[in-house]
Design a protein around this motif. Structure first.
Motif, mmCIF file in Angstrom:
data_model
loop_
_atom_site.group_PDB
_atom_site.id
_atom_site.type_symbol
_atom_site.label_atom_id
_atom_site.label_comp_id
_atom_site.label_asym_id
_atom_site.label_seq_id
_atom_site.Cartn_x
_atom_site.Cartn_y
_atom_site.Cartn_z
ATOM 1 N N PRO A 83 0.800 -1.232 0.000
ATOM 2 C CA PRO A 83 0.000 0.000 0.000
ATOM 3 C C PRO A 83 0.828 1.275 0.000
ATOM 4 N N SER A 84 2.109 1.186 0.272
ATOM 5 C CA SER A 84 2.978 2.362 0.210
ATOM 6 C C SER A 84 3.369 2.707 -1.218
ATOM 7 N N HIS A 85 3.131 1.764 -2.149
ATOM 8 C CA HIS A 85 3.729 1.928 -3.476
ATOM 9 C C HIS A 85 2.773 1.770 -4.644
ATOM 10 N N GLY A 86 1.491 1.830 -4.423
ATOM 11 C CA GLY A 86 0.584 1.718 -5.560
ATOM 12 C C GLY A 86 -0.832 2.081 -5.165
ATOM 13 N N ARG A 87 -1.527 2.718 -6.093
ATOM 14 C CA ARG A 87 -2.886 3.154 -5.788
ATOM 15 C C ARG A 87 -3.827 1.975 -5.563
ATOM 16 N N GLU A 88 -3.777 0.973 -6.456
ATOM 17 C CA GLU A 88 -4.660 -0.180 -6.296
ATOM 18 C C GLU A 88 -4.319 -0.934 -5.017
ATOM 19 N N ASP A 89 -3.022 -1.009 -4.702
ATOM 20 C CA ASP A 89 -2.605 -1.664 -3.460
ATOM 21 C C ASP A 89 -3.164 -0.904 -2.259
ATOM 22 N N PHE A 90 -3.056 0.414 -2.323
ATOM 23 C CA PHE A 90 -3.563 1.266 -1.241
ATOM 24 C C PHE A 90 -5.067 1.067 -1.081
ATOM 25 N N ASP A 91 -5.787 1.095 -2.222
ATOM 26 C CA ASP A 91 -7.247 0.955 -2.154
ATOM 27 C C ASP A 91 -7.645 -0.414 -1.606
ATOM 28 N N ALA A 92 -6.939 -1.457 -2.040
ATOM 29 C CA ALA A 92 -7.258 -2.802 -1.545
ATOM 30 C C ALA A 92 -7.027 -2.891 -0.044
ATOM 31 N N TRP A 93 -5.920 -2.330 0.414
ATOM 32 C CA TRP A 93 -5.578 -2.372 1.838
ATOM 33 C C TRP A 93 -6.597 -1.590 2.678
ATOM 34 N N MET A 94 -6.875 -0.360 2.219
ATOM 35 C CA MET A 94 -7.808 0.480 2.973
ATOM 36 C C MET A 94 -9.239 -0.064 2.886
ATOM 37 N N GLY A 95 -9.580 -0.699 1.771
ATOM 38 C CA GLY A 95 -10.916 -1.266 1.628
ATOM 39 C C GLY A 95 -11.182 -2.400 2.591
ATOM 40 N N HIS A 96 -10.122 -3.044 3.054
ATOM 41 C CA HIS A 96 -10.266 -4.142 4.020
ATOM 42 C C HIS A 96 -9.820 -3.726 5.418
ATOM 43 N N SER A 97 -9.562 -2.448 5.622
ATOM 44 C CA SER A 97 -8.926 -2.015 6.872
ATOM 45 C C SER A 97 -9.737 -2.377 8.115
ATOM 46 N N LYS A 98 -11.053 -2.191 8.059
ATOM 47 C CA LYS A 98 -11.869 -2.484 9.245
ATOM 48 C C LYS A 98 -11.813 -3.970 9.591
ATOM 49 N N ALA A 99 -11.917 -4.806 8.581
ATOM 50 C CA ALA A 99 -11.860 -6.252 8.817
ATOM 51 C C ALA A 99 -10.489 -6.659 9.329
ATOM 52 N N LEU A 100 -9.438 -6.027 8.791
ATOM 53 C CA LEU A 100 -8.081 -6.343 9.226
ATOM 54 C C LEU A 100 -7.862 -5.916 10.669
ATOM 55 N N GLU A 101 -8.347 -4.731 10.998
ATOM 56 C CA GLU A 101 -8.198 -4.255 12.379
ATOM 57 C C GLU A 101 -8.944 -5.160 13.341
ATOM 58 N N ALA A 102 -10.093 -5.689 12.905
ATOM 59 C CA ALA A 102 -10.852 -6.612 13.754
ATOM 60 C C ALA A 102 -10.066 -7.899 14.011
ATOM 61 N N ARG A 103 -9.158 -8.235 13.125
ATOM 62 C CA ARG A 103 -8.317 -9.414 13.278
ATOM 63 C C ARG A 103 -7.038 -9.090 14.032
ATOM 64 N N GLY A 104 -6.905 -7.807 14.449
ATOM 65 C CA GLY A 104 -5.723 -7.424 15.207
ATOM 66 C C GLY A 104 -4.528 -7.077 14.354
ATOM 67 N N ILE A 105 -4.761 -6.831 13.065
ATOM 68 C CA ILE A 105 -3.667 -6.482 12.156
ATOM 69 C C ILE A 105 -3.498 -4.968 12.116
ATOM 70 N N ASP A 106 -2.277 -4.505 12.263
ATOM 71 C CA ASP A 106 -1.976 -3.072 12.230
ATOM 72 C C ASP A 106 -2.078 -2.589 10.788
ATOM 73 N N THR A 107 -2.983 -1.641 10.515
ATOM 74 C CA THR A 107 -3.190 -1.175 9.131
ATOM 75 C C THR A 107 -2.408 0.092 8.809
ATOM 76 N N LYS A 108 -1.552 0.525 9.710
ATOM 77 C CA LYS A 108 -0.740 1.697 9.436
ATOM 78 C C LYS A 108 0.138 1.438 8.210
ATOM 79 N N ILE A 109 0.167 2.420 7.331
ATOM 80 C CA ILE A 109 0.944 2.269 6.094
ATOM 81 C C ILE A 109 2.341 2.844 6.314
ATOM 82 N N PRO A 110 3.355 2.065 6.012
ATOM 83 C CA PRO A 110 4.730 2.518 6.277
ATOM 84 C C PRO A 110 5.242 3.518 5.230
#
Length: 998
Positions: free
Chosen positions: A380-407
């Motif tokens: 997600p640091s290096h591409g728009r589609e990657d960023f959108d995919a990551w952010m589009g799943h951010s709530k579900a990822l956070e619910a799984r305890g995954i840190d969604t902060k983008i480096p």
């Protein structure tokens, strides 16, 4: 008579054409003189005065960049604009053209920096406003040069008072537009992957990027499966078993757990052409629409990578090619369902270097099985589609305890940061670099690939040629990197149920596009575009003149804004960078420690996207919105795009009613023009050698909506076309030297003259409609064909005998002169927007007391000229005439006659309608023969006939009688007048009348 017939020079008794309008145009010499005259006489001001009070038609000029001489693309663009504004001006509008220039931005800044480097001077040691002044002076110098080059092209506009984005008022208005957006909550500071130029150290917009082929490293990377989430999955074993049975596998629910657990020994394989982005990986994307399988390596013949027994997951469609690339033999074990993929968690392939986080699999719409592995490495640091995919799943990822902060793995100079463990500043050997200051590849790819091999997670490697984004200024590759920037929301609700995106899409639907396909193109761009990144890390431009706190909140105080805009109006945007600016604008009303000045520069597309405010809105001689914006098709992502977004953000609609696009000019062989290939054509060279009107005629003749071609052969083709038009005009001018301005009532005109007036009425409709539709090639084709085919080869040819030979009192002759006068006026006025120099020369040749053809209006065509009955009749007449001329052409080729006046053919007409059309006509005159016989019925079998089945046959015969020494017609009445024994009775009468006038 003072002369005896023997001494009379009959050539002096003919009304032969007389004109000083030369056959050789001499455009390269005449045009600059004419342009100078227009400037001296104040033609622009006279145009404005003559149009005062009329309805306005406004074409808003998209600003060219003030950096270098104009090129052929500029010429194409400006000629199209000039023709449009002139054509509306000559059709009853106040059509004002105000040229403009884009002055801010990196190309100019780059030029000043180059000069500094050449002198060993450090830009950072120069006060910023001193540097900005040098940029301003540089831009002004090129504005002056380009303005003269545009004028040389015949462009008429307000060159004494153009708009420029660097004018103080313009900078104030640009800043005002930004503040409107900021105050409405549409501006925010965020962190997203954007295109970044390492060479230029700035963010870039899509419109500032071009694509060029490069050869890149490409790698296939293994991500080991480390966990399979059980939540909500164990209860599905029966369903999964049923799915597997449908796929032809004999499996029971109890077996599913074992098969499912088998995935824990596998690796998901991704493919990428940017190995340096692997440290930024945070997920793997797959598609639930793609079929995947679990594969096992059965044999290996490679130096590194998978070995027999290893299990790997691939898209079925791509597995064979991938295994072949890695020199592996394999077998497919089973299908892997989308549900299974959703449950998988992988380890990062460089886990041992410090990448200890989980790598989830995400279902993504952007994933296909067209190339690669069917899995997309998601950084997600290096591409728009990657960023959108990551952010589009951010709530579900956070619910799984995954840190969604983008480096932030890569800094502005292309070096890895500490967010890239093992490759950053603290790594052995220091920070790896993606690109260096010259745009060359650094060591990042090499070090990442070596690390993957060491971790036993490189499946395969290779090289690939593909298109890659480059800065259009430096021509060097760019990278995608996550960095804090200032953005405008595309999808934030704006308080009225709309978003910037929905406003823009609605505005597109309400805009006319020429060609129509431009609408879908711009719509697709708006539908897909991310938030608008406004900030640039440069010095020359309008600053993002807001104050922000540490969290990125913008200070919203209209009093502060008013002080900023007042200062910009008086001092320009330099006021933002002046000493004490912060204190001046905050004026002690806000905490200076909390609120910091933003020092980023606005994207230059925001500048040009705001031009409608300080031109269309602020100039009383223009209006908002514009009737037309016209630019190259690349401006769907440039000026059309930014103007649409800026205006929709601040005004809720587009600043234009219509958008016209043109293509690009290629070399004659269809290749791109290039100095290295030696196939460039410059407008300066064409004007020097052939003239601006030749270049303008090329623009008008081409299908400008598509890519065009230009070269020596094409230029010569246009020179030939121009000569034919010029010679037609020249003949009319010469003939009209004998015109006394007689006006004969329409009812008294001969039918042939009525036919020509009817054609003018038809052409008037075509010309006006085509100018409305911006279809210029249709006008050129129609008028050229009319001049060459219907006038020179038909009407003029027929009427030359009448015009040259008949008596001054002849009604037919006076009628012909009257019609030629109308023909001249119409053709010259219709062509005037296209060929301003030639038509001006012709107009003033006809009437030296006239001011300018460009102060005239298109002719008003009387309704009575529209005469369908005459038109239909003469279509039949011309059909029969075509058979006669065809027969006589054979006689000439066989040298049985020298000219058609030696002939007196017999014409057999077997069609009653055709025969009726000839009734009452002097058909010999129409066929330019000395005599003719028209008889009903079929002609002899050996007679000439057309191949199209027309029931007309022609027997060529020689005319009987004596050749008239004056008109060269062969008649039996030559010598019937004893005073003129060697001429016909008609010519003798004319000579007697001429003698009486002396």
């Amino acid at each position: 008579m003072t002369d005896t017939p023997e001494k009379l020079d009959y050539s002096k008794t003919l009304y032969l054409p007389e004109t000083e309008f030369p056959m050789r145009a001499g455009l390269p010499q005449k045009e600059p003189e004419m342009a100078k005259k227009w400037k001296e006489m104040g033609l622009y001001k006279r145009l404005r005065a003559s149009a005062a009070g009329r309805e306005k038609f406004v074409l808003h000029d998209g600003p060219p960049y003030a950096n270098g001489n104009i090129h052929i693309g500029h010429a194409l663009n400006k000629v199209l604009k000039d023709v449009i504004t002139r054509s509306f001006q000559m059709r009853g509008y106040d059509s004002n053209y105000v040229p403009g220039w884009d002055c801010h931005g990196l190309p100019i800044e780059w030029k000043i920096e180059e000069a500094y480097r050449a002198k060993g001077k450090d830009k950072n040691e120069v006060p910023i406003n001193e540097f900005r002044q040098e940029c301003r002076d540089f831009a002004q110098g090129w504005i002056n040069v380009q303005a003269e080059e545009f004028r040389r092209l015949g462009i008429e506009g307000d060159f004494d008072n153009p708009y420029t984005t660097m004018a103080f008022h313009s900078e104030a208005r640009i800043a005002g537009e930004l503040l409107k957006i900021a105050m409405s909550g549409q501006l925010y500071r965020g962190s997203k992957p954007i295109m970044w130029s390492v060479v230029e150290r700035t963010a870039l917009a899509e419109a500032e990027v071009e694509y060029a082929e490069v050869e890149s490293d490409t790698i296939w990377v293994k991500f080991p499966v480390v966990a399979i989430r059980r939540e909500g999955f164990a209860d599905q074993t029966v369903a999964i078993a049923e799915i597997l049975k449908k796929q032809g596998e004999d499996v029971e629910p109890a077996d599913v757990e074992a098969e499912f657990a088998e995935l824990l020994t596998a690796s998901v394989v991704i493919w990428t052409t940017t190995p340096w982005t692997i440290p930024g990986n945070r997920a793997i994307s797959y598609s639930s629409r793609v079929e995947y399988g679990l594969y096992e390596v059965t044999a290996a013949a490679n130096d590194f990578g998978p070995q027999p027994g290893e299990k790997l997951i691939f898209a079925d469609k791509l597995a064979t090619d991938a295994f072949a690339k890695a020199k592996l033999e394999f077998e497919r074990l089973r299908q892997v369902s989308a549900d299974e993929l959703a449950a998988i968690t992988c380890a990062h392939p460089l886990k041992d270097l410090g990448y200890t986080f989980d790598v989830p699999l995400l279902d993504g719409d952007h994933v296909t099985d067209d190339a690669g592995t069917g899995f997309v490495h998601t950084a997600p640091s290096h591409g728009r589609e990657d960023f959108d995919a990551w952010m589009g799943h951010s709530k579900a990822l956070e619910a799984r305890g995954i840190d969604t902060k983008i480096p932030f793995p890569v800094d502005d100079a292309g070096f890895y940061t500490e967010d890239a463990p093992g490759f950053g500043p603290s790594a052995e050997g220091g920070a790896a670099r993606v690109l260096d200051d010259n745009g060359k590849k650094g060591d990042a790819n090499k070090r990442v690939i070596e690390a993957l091999i060491a971790a036993n997670n490189l499946f395969a490697r290779g090289r690939i040629k593909h298109d890659y984004p480059h800065s259009w200024r430096s021509k060097k590759p760019v990278i995608f990197r996550n960095t804090p920037q200032w953005f405008v929301y595309m999808d934030k609700e704006l308080g009225d149920g709309t978003t910037l995106r929905t406003r823009a899409l609605s505005a597109i639907d309400q805009t006319r596009f020429v060609p129509a396909g431009g609408q879908n193109r711009l719509r697709a761009m708006i539908e897909q575009r991310p938030d608008w990144v406004l900030s640039r890390q440069r010095a020359w431009g309008v600053p993002i003149c807001v104050f922000a706190d540490a969290e990125g909140n913008v200070l919203k105080d209209e009093k502060v804004n008013a002080r900023i805009l007042e200062a910009f109006e008086k001092e320009g945007a330099d006021a933002w960078f002046a000493e004490g600016a912060k204190e001046r604008f905050l004026a002690g009303e806000h905490d200076g420690d909390k609120w910091q000045m933003v020092t980023d520069i606005l994207d230059v597309w925001f500048d040009s996207g705001s031009t409608h405010t300080f031109t269309l809105e602020d100039r009383p001689d223009l209006k908002w919105p514009a009737d037309v914006y016209l630019e190259g098709s690349d401006q769907h992502r440039g000026w059309f795009h930014s103007s649409l977004l800026e205006s929709c953000a601040t005004r809720g609609r587009a600043p234009y009613n219509a958008v016209i696009t043109h293509g690009f000019t290629m070399a004659e062989d269809g290749r791109k023009m290039s100095k290295s290939l030696g196939n460039t054509v410059t407008p300066q060279d064409v004007m020097k050698e052939s003239g601006a009107d030749i270049l303008r005629l090329w623009v008008m003749s081409t299908d400008y909506a598509e890519d065009q071609r230009l070269g020596k052969t094409i230029i010569q083709t246009n020179i030939d076309a121009y000569r034919k038009i010029r010679n037609t005009v020249r003949w009319m001018l010469g003939t009209l030297a004998h015109d006394h301005g007689d006006e004969i009532a329409y009812a008294d005109l001969p039918e042939l003259e009525k036919l020509m007036l009817h054609r003018l009425a038809e052409l008037d409709q075509l010309v006006r409609k085509s100018y409305d539709e911006f279809d210029f090639k249709r006008i050129v084709r129609a008028l050229s064909d009319f001049a060459n085919v219907e006038l020179s080869a038909f009407y003029f040819d027929i009427r030359k005998d009448t015009l040259y030979c008949e008596a001054p009192s002849s009604l037919k002759r006076r009628a012909a002169l009257q019609v030629i006068r109308k023909l001249f006026d119409c053709l010259v006025l219709w062509f005037a927007p296209m060929m301003p120099f030639t038509t001006e020369e012709a107009w003033l040749s006809r009437d030296p007391s006239a001011e300018s053809v460009h102060l005239e209006q298109f002719p008003v065509i009387p309704a009575e000229w529209q005469n369908e009955a005459v038109s239909e009749k003469w279509k039949k007449v011309r059909t029969v005439r075509r058979a006669v001329t065809g027969a006589l052409e054979i006689e000439r080729k066989e040298k049985r006659i020298g000219s058609s006046l030696e002939a007196a053919p017999v014409v057999h007409v077997g069609d009653a309608e055709l025969l009726k059309a000839l009734d009452g006509l002097d058909f010999a005159e129409i066929c330019i023969t000395s005599d003719i016989a028209v008889v009903a019925g079929e002609g002899p079998a050996e007679a000439f006939r057309l191949d199209d089945g027309t029931k007309v046959t022609v027997e060529p015969k020689l005319a009987e009688g004596t050749r008239c020494a004056r008109s060269w017609r062969v008649t039996k009445d030559v010598g019937s007048d004893p005073d003129y024994p060697d001429v016909s009775a008609r010519d003798a009468k004319a000579l007697r009348e001429l003698a009486a006038l002396k």
